[in-house]
Design a protein around this motif. Structure first.
Motif, PDB file in Angstrom:
ATOM      1  N   TYR A 530       0.792  -1.294  -0.030  1.00 49.51           N
ATOM      2  CA  TYR A 530       0.035   0.176  -0.021  1.00 49.51           C
ATOM      3  C   TYR A 530       0.856   1.157   0.032  1.00 49.51           C
ATOM      4  O   TYR A 530       2.054   1.271   0.566  1.00 49.51           O
ATOM      5  N   VAL A 531       0.497   2.444  -0.702  1.00 48.78           N
ATOM      6  CA  VAL A 531       0.973   3.541  -0.506  1.00 48.78           C
ATOM      7  C   VAL A 531       0.162   4.457   0.150  1.00 48.78           C
ATOM      8  O   VAL A 531      -0.895   4.512   0.015  1.00 48.78           O
ATOM      9  N   ILE A 532       0.996   5.263   1.441  1.00 47.68           N
ATOM     10  CA  ILE A 532       0.272   5.974   2.307  1.00 47.68           C
ATOM     11  C   ILE A 532       0.958   7.461   2.265  1.00 47.68           C
ATOM     12  O   ILE A 532       0.353   8.345   2.892  1.00 47.68           O
ATOM     13  N   GLU A 533       2.005   7.675   1.537  1.00 46.40           N
ATOM     14  CA  GLU A 533       2.484   8.883   1.429  1.00 46.40           C
ATOM     15  C   GLU A 533       3.359   8.979   0.111  1.00 46.40           C
ATOM     16  O   GLU A 533       4.296   8.118  -0.231  1.00 46.40           O
ATOM     17  N   GLU A 534       3.103  10.028  -0.751  1.00 49.46           N
ATOM     18  CA  GLU A 534       3.834  10.072  -2.278  1.00 49.46           C
ATOM     19  C   GLU A 534       5.317  10.701  -1.611  1.00 49.46           C
ATOM     20  O   GLU A 534       5.380  11.197  -0.654  1.00 49.46           O
ATOM     21  N   ASP A 535       5.957  10.602  -2.793  1.00 52.66           N
ATOM     22  CA  ASP A 535       7.335  11.122  -2.816  1.00 52.66           C
ATOM     23  C   ASP A 535       7.309  12.659  -2.716  1.00 52.66           C
ATOM     24  O   ASP A 535       6.672  13.071  -3.574  1.00 52.66           O
ATOM     25  N   LYS A 536       7.894  13.424  -2.122  1.00 54.17           N
ATOM     26  CA  LYS A 536       7.692  14.737  -1.576  1.00 54.17           C
ATOM     27  C   LYS A 536       9.012  15.311  -2.364  1.00 54.17           C
ATOM     28  O   LYS A 536       9.306  16.672  -1.765  1.00 54.17           O
ATOM     29  N   GLY A 537       9.613  14.586  -3.114  1.00 47.73           N
ATOM     30  CA  GLY A 537      10.751  15.453  -3.918  1.00 47.73           C
ATOM     31  C   GLY A 537      12.112  14.818  -3.322  1.00 47.73           C
ATOM     32  O   GLY A 537      12.944  15.267  -3.900  1.00 47.73           O
ATOM     33  N   ASP A 538      12.155  14.166  -2.422  1.00 47.00           N
ATOM     34  CA  ASP A 538      13.362  13.711  -1.737  1.00 47.00           C
ATOM     35  C   ASP A 538      13.851  12.247  -1.979  1.00 47.00           C
ATOM     36  O   ASP A 538      14.759  11.689  -1.801  1.00 47.00           O
ATOM     37  N   GLY A 539      13.052  11.722  -2.873  1.00 48.45           N
ATOM     38  CA  GLY A 539      13.381  10.347  -3.435  1.00 48.45           C
ATOM     39  C   GLY A 539      12.872   9.109  -2.722  1.00 48.45           C
ATOM     40  O   GLY A 539      13.407   8.009  -3.034  1.00 48.45           O
ATOM     41  N   TRP A 540      12.003   9.336  -1.641  1.00 48.61           N
ATOM     42  CA  TRP A 540      11.404   8.270  -0.859  1.00 48.61           C
ATOM     43  C   TRP A 540       9.901   8.479  -1.040  1.00 48.61           C
ATOM     44  O   TRP A 540       9.185   9.319  -0.881  1.00 48.61           O
ATOM     45  N   THR A 541       9.126   7.085  -0.967  1.00 50.66           N
ATOM     46  CA  THR A 541       7.949   6.932  -0.648  1.00 50.66           C
ATOM     47  C   THR A 541       7.471   6.250   0.605  1.00 50.66           C
ATOM     48  O   THR A 541       8.160   4.967   0.775  1.00 50.66           O
ATOM     49  N   ARG A 542       6.507   6.612   1.225  1.00 53.12           N
ATOM     50  CA  ARG A 542       6.244   5.791   2.353  1.00 53.12           C
ATOM     51  C   ARG A 542       5.109   4.784   2.009  1.00 53.12           C
ATOM     52  O   ARG A 542       4.100   5.068   1.288  1.00 53.12           O
ATOM     53  N   ILE A 543       5.316   3.462   2.508  1.00 52.05           N
ATOM     54  CA  ILE A 543       4.354   2.628   2.253  1.00 52.05           C
ATOM     55  C   ILE A 543       4.104   1.693   3.363  1.00 52.05           C
ATOM     56  O   ILE A 543       4.591   1.831   4.408  1.00 52.05           O
ATOM     57  N   ARG A 544       2.930   0.795   3.344  1.00 53.59           N
ATOM     58  CA  ARG A 544       2.434  -0.033   4.299  1.00 53.59           C
ATOM     59  C   ARG A 544       2.163  -1.774   3.686  1.00 53.59           C
ATOM     60  O   ARG A 544       1.628  -1.823   2.825  1.00 53.59           O
ATOM     61  N   ARG A 545       3.032  -2.629   4.538  1.00 54.20           N
ATOM     62  CA  ARG A 545       2.648  -3.981   4.011  1.00 54.20           C
ATOM     63  C   ARG A 545       1.235  -4.325   4.889  1.00 54.20           C
ATOM     64  O   ARG A 545       0.527  -5.016   4.461  1.00 54.20           O
ATOM     65  N   ASN A 546       1.260  -4.186   6.375  1.00 52.72           N
ATOM     66  CA  ASN A 546       0.158  -4.460   7.107  1.00 52.72           C
ATOM     67  C   ASN A 546      -0.096  -3.234   8.330  1.00 52.72           C
ATOM     68  O   ASN A 546       0.651  -2.308   8.017  1.00 52.72           O
ATOM     69  N   GLU A 547      -0.852  -3.469   9.265  1.00 52.39           N
ATOM     70  CA  GLU A 547      -1.023  -2.543  10.294  1.00 52.39           C
ATOM     71  C   GLU A 547       0.316  -2.230  11.148  1.00 52.39           C
ATOM     72  O   GLU A 547       0.215  -1.078  11.551  1.00 52.39           O
ATOM     73  N   ASP A 548       0.973  -3.344  11.197  1.00 45.32           N
ATOM     74  CA  ASP A 548       2.136  -3.105  12.019  1.00 45.32           C
ATOM     75  C   ASP A 548       3.534  -2.692  11.397  1.00 45.32           C
ATOM     76  O   ASP A 548       4.604  -2.416  11.646  1.00 45.32           O
ATOM     77  N   GLU A 549       3.518  -2.721   9.948  1.00 43.46           N
ATOM     78  CA  GLU A 549       4.784  -2.788   9.153  1.00 43.46           C
ATOM     79  C   GLU A 549       4.719  -1.680   8.024  1.00 43.46           C
ATOM     80  O   GLU A 549       3.726  -1.870   7.225  1.00 43.46           O
ATOM     81  N   GLU A 550       5.202  -0.728   8.421  1.00 43.97           N
ATOM     82  CA  GLU A 550       5.445   0.514   7.186  1.00 43.97           C
ATOM     83  C   GLU A 550       6.488   1.171   7.404  1.00 43.97           C
ATOM     84  O   GLU A 550       7.325   1.267   8.337  1.00 43.97           O
ATOM     85  N   GLY A 551       6.882   2.006   6.303  1.00 44.38           N
ATOM     86  CA  GLY A 551       8.284   2.795   6.348  1.00 44.38           C
ATOM     87  C   GLY A 551       8.444   3.141   5.051  1.00 44.38           C
ATOM     88  O   GLY A 551       7.571   3.149   4.047  1.00 44.38           O
ATOM     89  N   TYR A 552       9.650   3.778   4.601  1.00 47.49           N
ATOM     90  CA  TYR A 552       9.927   4.354   3.578  1.00 47.49           C
ATOM     91  C   TYR A 552      10.947   3.406   2.545  1.00 47.49           C
ATOM     92  O   TYR A 552      11.773   2.729   3.107  1.00 47.49           O
ATOM     93  N   VAL A 553      10.748   3.653   1.247  1.00 44.07           N
ATOM     94  CA  VAL A 553      11.445   2.593   0.218  1.00 44.07           C
ATOM     95  C   VAL A 553      11.952   3.938  -0.910  1.00 44.07           C
ATOM     96  O   VAL A 553      11.320   4.806  -0.848  1.00 44.07           O
TER      97      VAL A 553
END
Length: 578
Positions: A530-553
């Motif tokens: 899942y995508v929960i936050e778009e790239d803000k221009g810094d080259g990173w996108t915030r994603i979520r695998r499930n309710e307990d696992e999310e982070g930047y790639v």
């Protein structure tokens, strides 16, 4: 009966021009060979001058290198040696040789501009002029040969018609004498004979006209056209000879122009040599190395035949030697001893420059951060260029395969990610030194990658552990109790304190990414998230695998499918992928 002149009478009148045409052609061949030889001589001279200029340049370069090789090095012991008049004269000689080399460069430049360049341009003009003259000559030669062929054809036609008229006349006479032939046949033979005679008369008139025209053309050819062409070729050849003579004169003048300056250089060398003063140099050596000690006195005779103590005068050699030994003992303890604040550099230091004092460490870390940022910018520029190239390939497939740059784009993305992680690491150390770590409530820094924040308390404890010794040396405590502990990061604060963000779309992992830093998440190639936050221009996108696992790639590692209507956080990925 009709009487016609025999064609052999006229044949002799035009037999000579064939030989003349052949001789004229031979003369053109001879002139063509000679003028080509003249151009070859000119090109050979140009090559000679060019090689001379190369020799002059090479000689000048070798002279400059020689002068530079023996110049005294700055801030070295050699500079002290140039206080003597002999070495100063040698230095002046080196400087004059440098100027001497410059004059040889002038010779090369002048010969190139005044001789080589000018003659090269003149040779091209000469070739064009020669080509034009011989083209005109061949054209005139072809014209007279064409006229000659027309005359020959007219003559052969006249000769053939005369023979036909003779045969027709003889046939008529035979028919007229035969009493068995009818009158109609005789009349027919007579008419045929008259026709043949008329044709012969017409051929005669045509041949006569062609002959007059040829004689006129031949006269014009040998008395006007050919002499004019030969005159132009002669003038061209004479200009070539004059030009090569002038170039040889310039060759000598170029050398003669620099002789006064070269003579001045040699005069300066002679003047420097005459300034050598052996007495002055000897006196300088004496002043530099004189000791100031008095010579030792005479050695007394020691008589061992009777017991006696050897008396030594104060001015004896023993005393002078004894006095000489006492001084080194005075400073022997400090000889070769290093100052306490000087530390020897044993191999490469640690990566975080922790072996340096704080200010020096800060400078080194800042330099490292700037260097990494420059590398990131280079990689990003390369990635942008490849992206544009890929767009061009997509729009114009005939220019290339768009898929061929995907692998390189992936490599650049991985390189940028690695460099950003390095920047994050060094910025953390830099913040530690400067004491400017962000508070837990501040937003995470993602300017050059995911930034690991550290609290100021760790800085204070670290700063207390590292102290400068009284003598200026820098020490660092190694105890485990004083090591700084990394607190929870700002990403943990965001993930723990904030409400789960709604999904704004899905993404597919194009490449495997190992999230080794705080705030990042590991993904496998082909995985849907899942995508929960778009790239803000810094080259990173915030994603979520499930309710307990999310982070930047890294954004370049995923393919994003945005859905503005997607608000359900718990929407199954299987349905999305379907």
């Amino acid at each position: 009966m009709l009487s016609l002149p025999h064609p052999s009478v006229l044949h002799g009148a035009v037999s000579a021009p064939c030989l003349c045409c052949r001789k004229g052609k031979d003369q053109f061949d001879n002139l063509e060979k000679h003028t080509q030889w003249g151009i070859d001589v000119l090109e050979k001279y140009i090559k000679f001058v060019k090689e001379r200029t190369e020799i002059e340049l090479s000689y000048a370069k070798q002279l400059r290198n020689l002068s530079k090789k023996y110049q005294p090095k700055k801030n070295s012991k050699e500079e002290e040696e140039y206080r003597y008049t002999s070495t100063r004269a040698f230095l002046a000689t080196l400087n004059e040789m440098n100027d001497y080399a410059g004059q040889h460069e002038v010779i090369s430049e002048n010969m190139t501009s005044l001789i080589t360049a000018e003659l090269t341009r003149y040779v091209q003009e000469l070739k064009q002029e020669r080509k034009s003259h011989f083209h005109d000559g061949r054209k005139a030669q072809q014209h007279i040969e064409t006229c000659w062929k027309q005359l020959e054809a007219s003559k052969r036609r006249f000769e053939r018609d005369c023979k036909e008229a003779d045969r027709a006349q003889q046939y008529f006479e035979k028919m007229d004498a035969d009493i068995n032939v009818t009158k109609a046949d005789v009349e027919k033979a007579r008419q045929q004979a008259q026709l043949r005679h008329q044709m012969a008369e017409d051929s005669k008139a045509e041949y006569s006209s062609t002959l007059q025209k040829f004689n006129s053309e031949q006269h014009e050819h040998y008395y006007t056209h050919i002499p004019n062409i030969f005159q132009k070729i002669q003038e061209m050849e004479e200009r070539r000879i004059v030009r090569i003579g002038e170039s040889m004169k310039t060759f000598a003048e170029v050398d003669r122009q620099v002789i006064p300056i070269i003579g001045k250089c040699l005069d300066e060398i002679t003047k420097a040599a005459e300034s050598v003063d052996h007495k002055n140099d000897s006196q300088m050596v004496i002043e530099a190395f004189k000791s100031g000690f008095e010579p030792p006195g005479d050695v007394d005779f020691e008589d061992f035949t009777q017991p006696m103590k050897r008396t030594v005068s104060e001015s004896s050699l023993s005393n002078s030697r004894g006095d000489g030994k006492s001084e080194p003992k005075f400073g022997s303890k400090s000889k070769g001893k290093l100052w306490p604040f000087i530390k020897k550099n044993k191999g490469a230091g640690p990566e975080d420059f922790s072996n340096l004092p704080p200010e020096q460490r800060r400078k080194k870390l800042q330099q490292k951060v700037d260097e990494l940022n420059r590398d990131i910018q280079k990689e990003m520029d390369s990635r942008d260029a490849l992206t544009k190239m890929k767009d061009v390939y997509i729009k114009n497939p005939q220019m290339g395969d768009a898929a061929s740059v995907d692998h390189r784009l992936a490599e650049l993305g991985q390189n940028i990610e690695k460099l950003r992680l390095e920047v994050q690491k060094f910025e953390g150390w830099l913040a530690e030194v400067e004491g400017r770590l962000p508070a837990r409530s501040e937003q995470p820094r993602r300017q050059s990658g995911v930034y690991e924040a550290q609290n100021p308390s760790g800085v204070n404890s670290c700063a207390q552990d590292r102290e400068s010794s009284p003598d200026g040396s820098y020490t660092e405590e190694q105890s485990q109790e004083t090591e700084m502990k990394v607190p929870a990061t700002d990403f943990d604060d965001e993930f723990d304190d904030e409400e789960p963000l709604p999904t704004i779309g899905t993404c597919k992992a194009l490449y495997t990414f190992e999230g080794q830093n705080e705030g990042t998440i590991s993904v496998a190639e082909g995985e849907m998230l899942y995508v929960i936050e778009e790239d803000k221009g810094d080259g990173w996108t915030r994603i979520r695998r499930n309710e307990d696992e999310e982070g930047y790639v890294p954004t370049s590692y995923v393919e994003v499918y945005l859905d503005k209507n997607a608000k359900d956080v718990h929407k199954p990925l299987q349905k999305i992928s379907e």
